[in-house]
Design an enzyme around this catalytic site. Sequence first.
Site, PDB file in Angstrom:
ATOM      1  N   LYS A  80     -29.583 -35.002   0.482  1.00  5.51           N
ATOM      2  CA  LYS A  80     -29.767 -34.692   2.289  1.00  5.51           C
ATOM      3  C   LYS A  80     -31.162 -34.371   2.246  1.00  5.51           C
ATOM      4  O   LYS A  80     -31.756 -33.825   1.119  1.00  5.51           O
ATOM      5  CB  LYS A  80     -28.980 -33.428   2.522  1.00  5.51           C
ATOM      6  CG  LYS A  80     -28.872 -33.451   4.167  1.00  5.51           C
ATOM      7  CD  LYS A  80     -27.451 -33.923   4.428  1.00  5.51           C
ATOM      8  CE  LYS A  80     -27.374 -34.329   6.140  1.00  5.51           C
ATOM      9  NZ  LYS A  80     -26.141 -34.940   6.308  1.00  5.51           N
ATOM     10  N   ASN A 187     -20.329 -39.533  20.518  1.00  2.00           N
ATOM     11  CA  ASN A 187     -20.050 -40.981  19.730  1.00  2.00           C
ATOM     12  C   ASN A 187     -18.611 -41.148  19.222  1.00  2.00           C
ATOM     13  O   ASN A 187     -18.094 -41.862  19.173  1.00  2.00           O
ATOM     14  CB  ASN A 187     -21.127 -41.069  18.915  1.00  2.00           C
ATOM     15  CG  ASN A 187     -22.441 -41.420  19.425  1.00  2.00           C
ATOM     16  OD1 ASN A 187     -22.434 -41.895  20.693  1.00  2.00           O
ATOM     17  ND2 ASN A 187     -23.499 -40.886  18.962  1.00  2.00           N
ATOM     18  N   VAL A 188     -18.154 -40.023  18.355  1.00  2.00           N
ATOM     19  CA  VAL A 188     -16.933 -40.112  17.723  1.00  2.00           C
ATOM     20  C   VAL A 188     -15.884 -39.848  18.553  1.00  2.00           C
ATOM     21  O   VAL A 188     -14.720 -40.331  18.624  1.00  2.00           O
ATOM     22  CB  VAL A 188     -17.073 -39.220  16.404  1.00  2.00           C
ATOM     23  CG1 VAL A 188     -15.733 -39.139  15.678  1.00  2.00           C
ATOM     24  CG2 VAL A 188     -18.240 -39.432  15.555  1.00  2.00           C
TER      25      VAL A 188
HETATM   26  P1  NAD Z   1     -22.636 -36.420  19.449  1.00  2.00           P
HETATM   27  O1  NAD Z   1     -23.545 -35.483  19.694  1.00  2.00           O
HETATM   28  O2  NAD Z   1     -22.339 -37.866  19.982  1.00  2.00           O
HETATM   29  O3  NAD Z   1     -20.996 -35.735  20.300  1.00  2.00           O
HETATM   30  C1  NAD Z   1     -20.913 -34.509  20.265  1.00  2.00           C
HETATM   31  C2  NAD Z   1     -20.418 -34.159  21.982  1.00  2.00           C
HETATM   32  O4  NAD Z   1     -19.909 -32.686  21.659  1.00  2.00           O
HETATM   33  C3  NAD Z   1     -21.264 -34.393  22.691  1.00  2.00           C
HETATM   34  O5  NAD Z   1     -20.587 -34.966  23.932  1.00  2.00           O
HETATM   35  C4  NAD Z   1     -21.358 -32.949  23.275  1.00  2.00           C
HETATM   36  O6  NAD Z   1     -21.821 -32.984  24.766  1.00  2.00           O
HETATM   37  C5  NAD Z   1     -20.111 -32.149  23.107  1.00  2.00           C
HETATM   38  N1  NAD Z   1     -20.383 -30.749  22.909  1.00  2.00           N
HETATM   39  C6  NAD Z   1     -21.521 -29.910  22.606  1.00  2.00           C
HETATM   40  N2  NAD Z   1     -21.186 -28.715  22.684  1.00  2.00           N
HETATM   41  C7  NAD Z   1     -19.746 -28.577  22.956  1.00  2.00           C
HETATM   42  C8  NAD Z   1     -18.666 -27.607  23.427  1.00  2.00           C
HETATM   43  N3  NAD Z   1     -19.043 -26.264  23.339  1.00  2.00           N
HETATM   44  N4  NAD Z   1     -17.461 -27.976  23.884  1.00  2.00           N
HETATM   45  C9  NAD Z   1     -17.089 -29.076  23.806  1.00  2.00           C
HETATM   46  N5  NAD Z   1     -18.052 -30.231  23.837  1.00  2.00           N
HETATM   47  C10 NAD Z   1     -19.174 -29.914  23.267  1.00  2.00           C
HETATM   48  O7  NAD Z   1     -21.912 -36.264  18.036  1.00  2.00           O
HETATM   49  P2  NAD Z   1     -21.054 -37.297  17.077  1.00  2.00           P
HETATM   50  O8  NAD Z   1     -21.634 -38.196  16.301  1.00  2.00           O
HETATM   51  O9  NAD Z   1     -19.781 -37.655  17.958  1.00  2.00           O
HETATM   52  O10 NAD Z   1     -20.320 -36.170  16.269  1.00  2.00           O
HETATM   53  C11 NAD Z   1     -19.367 -35.320  16.297  1.00  2.00           C
HETATM   54  C12 NAD Z   1     -19.034 -34.511  15.242  1.00  2.00           C
HETATM   55  O11 NAD Z   1     -18.782 -35.199  14.351  1.00  2.00           O
HETATM   56  C13 NAD Z   1     -20.280 -33.799  14.572  1.00  2.00           C
HETATM   57  O12 NAD Z   1     -20.018 -32.331  14.252  1.00  2.00           O
HETATM   58  C14 NAD Z   1     -20.743 -34.415  13.529  1.00  2.00           C
HETATM   59  O13 NAD Z   1     -21.516 -33.598  12.563  1.00  2.00           O
HETATM   60  C15 NAD Z   1     -19.585 -35.016  13.033  1.00  2.00           C
HETATM   61  N6  NAD Z   1     -19.794 -36.321  12.277  1.00  2.00           N
HETATM   62  C16 NAD Z   1     -20.057 -37.266  12.797  1.00  2.00           C
HETATM   63  C17 NAD Z   1     -20.054 -38.411  12.145  1.00  2.00           C
HETATM   64  C18 NAD Z   1     -20.523 -39.902  12.855  1.00  2.00           C
HETATM   65  O14 NAD Z   1     -20.494 -40.822  12.206  1.00  2.00           O
HETATM   66  N7  NAD Z   1     -21.021 -39.813  13.895  1.00  2.00           N
HETATM   67  C19 NAD Z   1     -19.810 -38.826  10.718  1.00  2.00           C
HETATM   68  C20 NAD Z   1     -19.280 -37.413  10.262  1.00  2.00           C
HETATM   69  C21 NAD Z   1     -19.097 -36.211  10.987  1.00  2.00           C
END
Ligand code: NAD
Length: 351
Positions: A80, A187-188
């Site tokens: 990382k 996104n996810v």
């Molecule tokens: P993102 O930033 O696109 O989405 C996160 C969402 O959570 C946002 O819409 C945000 O408004 C919302 N959020 C923030 N605080 C909140 C709360 N208190 N209550 C409810 N919603 C809240 O991120 P992402 O890429 O979708 O990733 C989501 C999670 O998955 C993260 O923890 C990330 O580390 C993990 N993750 C993502 C990937 C990937 O491919 N993007 C891979 C592995 C793990």
Amino acid sequence: MSVFTQQDFADHEQVVFCSDDKTGLKAIIAIHNTNLGPALGGCRMWPYASEDEAIRDVLRLSRGMTYKSALAGLKLGGGKSVVIGNPRTDKTPALLDSLARAIDRLGGRYIAAEDSGTGVPDMKRMRKLTPFVAGVEEKPSDDGMRSGDPSPSTAYGTFVGIRAAVRERLGRDSLEGLKVAVQGIGNVGYDLARRLHEAGADLWLSDIDSRALARAEAEFGATVVAADEIFALDVDVFAPCALGAVINDRTLPQLKASIVAGAANNQLAEPRHGLALMNRGILYAPDYVINAGGIIDVYYEHAGLDAGRSELIAHIDRIDDNLTEIFARSRREERPTGEVADAIAEERFKG
Ligand code: NAD
């Protein structure tokens, strides 16, 4: 601070501190383990309050990548990098070039990908100066699963993992009528909600972004709840897809779901919360096992494994096998699923 005595330093092969006065770069690259292959892991940019905080973060995250890739069956190690700074104001082209040169000097032992504070355009820029950057290809596809952005693959893998957990805990293959609470529809989470909706699940959603919520409510016929209400819902599955440490002393007593399975990283505030979930009869799909779709996608792209998307999807589908093995061993050994996952990963990368 003393680095060698840090608990998270344990077994790190190499930690590199990089600075460049001309561009303002202050970065740390941590390579935890390369037994299975080069250390691939995201490059995070964050305005850390102190260097100690940045060191702790990079060590913990790089170690986590070793476990994640080993369990996902990838020929990758764990690494990382973190850049100390505000991505909105400090992320200049010159700083990214300087970081790319630092990564290049490691000769491929570390491969960077996007993470919080960095994106596909940043990786594309860095790729001009070093081949050791992944997650940069824009490949059109019918459902968007092969692109620089790994989120759709993460969502697909999480969906596969929820199906495995439902089979284990509820003894059914269909998700029709399954009640799922998704925390965070970024996104996810959004893509996961779409897949669950298409499979016939009933959805409850929370987010702090009201526009995304309104869209999902209309599109999936979902019920929107306040951020604090998502934990106590009477649902089958709680899917954290927003933040880390959401399973903690405050939220655990509220949970009525019999399954916790979502994409967020580091869902357990502390390892002991894994045992607490087990003791309450809640099946936990370890976060780094169920959310591995993204790293699998990035690996296929970087390794040039373009024989066909079907191979990538088949690999992500193996999240089902991994979880099924973890759940069975957890039952047999009466150990929390997270502990079992760590043991299996160690068997693979320690050899
Ligand atoms: P993102 O930033 O696109 O989405 C996160 C969402 O959570 C946002 O819409 C945000 O408004 C919302 N959020 C923030 N605080 C909140 C709360 N208190 N209550 C409810 N919603 C809240 O991120 P992402 O890429 O979708 O990733 C989501 C999670 O998955 C993260 O923890 C990330 O580390 C993990 N993750 C993502 C990937 C990937 O491919 N993007 C891979 C592995 C793990």
